[in-house]
Design a protein around this motif. Sequence first.
Motif, PDB file in Angstrom:
ATOM      1  N   ALA A   1     -11.011   8.555   3.151  1.00  0.00           N
ATOM      2  CA  ALA A   1     -10.170   7.619   2.387  1.00  0.00           C
ATOM      3  C   ALA A   1     -10.528   7.651   0.912  1.00  0.00           C
ATOM      4  O   ALA A   1      -9.654   7.650   0.046  1.00  0.00           O
ATOM      5  CB  ALA A   1     -10.314   6.207   2.945  1.00  0.00           C
TER       6      ALA A   1
ATOM      7  N   VAL B   1       5.477   5.496   2.901  1.00  0.00           N
ATOM      8  CA  VAL B   1       4.029   5.383   2.831  1.00  0.00           C
ATOM      9  C   VAL B   1       3.389   6.740   3.128  1.00  0.00           C
ATOM     10  O   VAL B   1       3.817   7.458   4.028  1.00  0.00           O
ATOM     11  CB  VAL B   1       3.501   4.336   3.842  1.00  0.00           C
ATOM     12  CG1 VAL B   1       1.985   4.255   3.801  1.00  0.00           C
ATOM     13  CG2 VAL B   1       4.123   2.983   3.561  1.00  0.00           C
TER      14      VAL B   1
ATOM     15  N   ALA C   1      -7.101   6.854  -1.009  1.00  0.00           N
ATOM     16  CA  ALA C   1      -6.264   5.901  -0.275  1.00  0.00           C
ATOM     17  C   ALA C   1      -6.438   4.503  -0.859  1.00  0.00           C
ATOM     18  O   ALA C   1      -7.465   4.186  -1.473  1.00  0.00           O
ATOM     19  CB  ALA C   1      -6.649   5.904   1.204  1.00  0.00           C
ATOM     20  N   ASP C   2      -5.436   3.675  -0.674  1.00  0.00           N
ATOM     21  CA  ASP C   2      -5.482   2.302  -1.188  1.00  0.00           C
ATOM     22  C   ASP C   2      -6.295   1.380  -0.294  1.00  0.00           C
ATOM     23  O   ASP C   2      -6.804   0.346  -0.746  1.00  0.00           O
ATOM     24  CB  ASP C   2      -4.066   1.731  -1.308  1.00  0.00           C
ATOM     25  CG  ASP C   2      -3.201   2.523  -2.265  1.00  0.00           C
ATOM     26  OD1 ASP C   2      -3.722   2.965  -3.312  1.00  0.00           O
ATOM     27  OD2 ASP C   2      -2.006   2.721  -1.970  1.00  0.00           O
ATOM     28  N   VAL C   3      -6.404   1.748   0.999  1.00  0.00           N
ATOM     29  CA  VAL C   3      -7.045   0.856   1.963  1.00  0.00           C
ATOM     30  C   VAL C   3      -7.393   1.644   3.220  1.00  0.00           C
ATOM     31  O   VAL C   3      -6.743   2.642   3.537  1.00  0.00           O
ATOM     32  CB  VAL C   3      -6.092  -0.316   2.312  1.00  0.00           C
ATOM     33  CG1 VAL C   3      -4.840   0.185   3.026  1.00  0.00           C
ATOM     34  CG2 VAL C   3      -6.788  -1.395   3.136  1.00  0.00           C
TER      35      VAL C   3
ATOM     36  N   ARG D   1      -0.638   4.546  -0.129  1.00  0.00           N
ATOM     37  CA  ARG D   1      -1.349   5.580   0.638  1.00  0.00           C
ATOM     38  C   ARG D   1      -2.407   4.902   1.493  1.00  0.00           C
ATOM     39  O   ARG D   1      -3.277   4.207   0.975  1.00  0.00           O
ATOM     40  CB  ARG D   1      -1.985   6.611  -0.293  1.00  0.00           C
ATOM     41  CG  ARG D   1      -2.748   7.721   0.435  1.00  0.00           C
ATOM     42  CD  ARG D   1      -3.320   8.739  -0.545  1.00  0.00           C
ATOM     43  NE  ARG D   1      -2.248   9.464  -1.234  1.00  0.00           N
ATOM     44  CZ  ARG D   1      -2.452  10.280  -2.262  1.00  0.00           C
ATOM     45  NH1 ARG D   1      -3.688  10.452  -2.739  1.00  0.00           N
ATOM     46  NH2 ARG D   1      -1.435  10.911  -2.836  1.00  0.00           N
ATOM     47  N   ILE D   2      -2.360   5.110   2.794  1.00  0.00           N
ATOM     48  CA  ILE D   2      -3.283   4.440   3.711  1.00  0.00           C
ATOM     49  C   ILE D   2      -4.085   5.459   4.512  1.00  0.00           C
ATOM     50  O   ILE D   2      -3.644   6.584   4.735  1.00  0.00           O
ATOM     51  CB  ILE D   2      -2.534   3.501   4.680  1.00  0.00           C
ATOM     52  CG1 ILE D   2      -1.593   4.299   5.601  1.00  0.00           C
ATOM     53  CG2 ILE D   2      -1.782   2.414   3.922  1.00  0.00           C
ATOM     54  CD1 ILE D   2      -0.973   3.471   6.725  1.00  0.00           C
TER      55      ILE D   2
ATOM     56  N   VAL E   1       0.463   8.688   4.736  1.00  0.00           N
ATOM     57  CA  VAL E   1      -0.400   8.312   5.859  1.00  0.00           C
ATOM     58  C   VAL E   1      -1.417   9.401   6.171  1.00  0.00           C
ATOM     59  O   VAL E   1      -1.050  10.556   6.421  1.00  0.00           O
ATOM     60  CB  VAL E   1       0.433   8.027   7.124  1.00  0.00           C
ATOM     61  CG1 VAL E   1      -0.477   7.612   8.283  1.00  0.00           C
ATOM     62  CG2 VAL E   1       1.482   6.955   6.859  1.00  0.00           C
TER      63      VAL E   1
ATOM     64  N   TYR F   1       0.833  -1.192   0.000  1.00  0.00           N
ATOM     65  CA  TYR F   1       0.000   0.000   0.000  1.00  0.00           C
ATOM     66  C   TYR F   1       0.870   1.246   0.000  1.00  0.00           C
ATOM     67  O   TYR F   1       1.784   1.372   0.815  1.00  0.00           O
ATOM     68  CB  TYR F   1      -0.918   0.010   1.223  1.00  0.00           C
ATOM     69  CG  TYR F   1      -1.788  -1.221   1.324  1.00  0.00           C
ATOM     70  CD1 TYR F   1      -2.819  -1.444   0.417  1.00  0.00           C
ATOM     71  CD2 TYR F   1      -1.568  -2.180   2.316  1.00  0.00           C
ATOM     72  CE1 TYR F   1      -3.620  -2.582   0.503  1.00  0.00           C
ATOM     73  CE2 TYR F   1      -2.360  -3.307   2.418  1.00  0.00           C
ATOM     74  CZ  TYR F   1      -3.384  -3.504   1.505  1.00  0.00           C
ATOM     75  OH  TYR F   1      -4.150  -4.627   1.590  1.00  0.00           O
TER      76      TYR F   1
ATOM     77  N   VAL G   1       1.438  -3.096   5.850  1.00  0.00           N
ATOM     78  CA  VAL G   1       1.890  -2.284   4.724  1.00  0.00           C
ATOM     79  C   VAL G   1       2.820  -3.094   3.815  1.00  0.00           C
ATOM     80  O   VAL G   1       2.818  -2.921   2.593  1.00  0.00           O
ATOM     81  CB  VAL G   1       2.590  -1.004   5.230  1.00  0.00           C
ATOM     82  CG1 VAL G   1       3.297  -0.277   4.103  1.00  0.00           C
ATOM     83  CG2 VAL G   1       1.572  -0.080   5.885  1.00  0.00           C
TER      84      VAL G   1
ATOM     85  N   LEU H   1      -5.526   5.394   8.205  1.00  0.00           N
ATOM     86  CA  LEU H   1      -5.503   4.661   9.463  1.00  0.00           C
ATOM     87  C   LEU H   1      -6.599   5.196  10.369  1.00  0.00           C
ATOM     88  O   LEU H   1      -6.629   6.383  10.695  1.00  0.00           O
ATOM     89  CB  LEU H   1      -4.131   4.826  10.134  1.00  0.00           C
ATOM     90  CG  LEU H   1      -3.959   4.193  11.520  1.00  0.00           C
ATOM     91  CD1 LEU H   1      -4.133   2.679  11.456  1.00  0.00           C
ATOM     92  CD2 LEU H   1      -2.574   4.548  12.078  1.00  0.00           C
TER      93      LEU H   1
ATOM     94  N   LEU I   1      -7.350   1.088   7.123  1.00  0.00           N
ATOM     95  CA  LEU I   1      -6.816   0.203   8.161  1.00  0.00           C
ATOM     96  C   LEU I   1      -7.445   0.590   9.490  1.00  0.00           C
ATOM     97  O   LEU I   1      -7.162   1.658  10.029  1.00  0.00           O
ATOM     98  CB  LEU I   1      -5.293   0.330   8.243  1.00  0.00           C
ATOM     99  CG  LEU I   1      -4.515   0.025   6.962  1.00  0.00           C
ATOM    100  CD1 LEU I   1      -3.021   0.205   7.193  1.00  0.00           C
ATOM    101  CD2 LEU I   1      -4.807  -1.387   6.464  1.00  0.00           C
TER     102      LEU I   1
END
Length: 237
Positions: free
Chosen positions: A147, A43, A152-154, A5-6, A45, A3, A224, A8, A156
């Motif tokens: 997101a 990454v 974002a990719d995911v 770009r996440i 964030v 990933y 990640v 959180l 979390l």
Amino acid sequence: MKYKRILLKLSGEALMGSQQFGIDPQRLEQYAQEVKRVKELGVEVAIVIGGGNIYRGIQAERTGIDRVQGDYMGMLATVINAMALQSILEKHGMFTRLMSGFKIEQVCEPFIRRRAVRHLEKGRIVIFGAGIGNPYFTTDSTASLRAIEVEADVVLKGTRVDGVYTADPEKDPTATRYTNISFQEVFEKGLNVMDMTAITLCQENNLPIIVFDMNKTGNLYNLVMGEEVGTLITTNK
């Protein structure tokens, strides 16, 4: 890295640590170290944090406070947590920006999507406070919406349990953990993962969610890097 770009999502209750209220400095320090480790990989964030360790808007009706007023109080609680997280991240040498769902210009930038994306591209950690700025929406919904907006990719979702279970593992010792599950199964089984608005947003935009134990050292880094940690929720199981 799996990933780039996440988003959180952290719960306010998690910040209490072993306390009954407020912010545990040791837990805050631990989270900062976890975020720093993935940030050093390159990454991008973004973070959404709840406010349940201080106040939850849904409590308002039980205390006689108007629900809308209570929700705004809860949003302010998320800003307090976001400011604390911002401070500890910067103490560890990371660059951050705190963006708010409503105007608190002395401490936060107003949320502007293009600006948020630019901050991420420049390597800054973007913390979203005050929810989306409207009552009746949870910080889970905020996490899903932000997101999607910043691509974002995911998502979390860091919790104190290691994934999604068939029942509450803290109450039912026979509960078993899912490794993978579809959004549709979450709906059908009525699993308490995130609120339905948040789940629907992710499903409609094909954005995966991973629920994992944020309190276990190294879990965020391992995720990640593509290791199987927690429970992955996707459109197709």
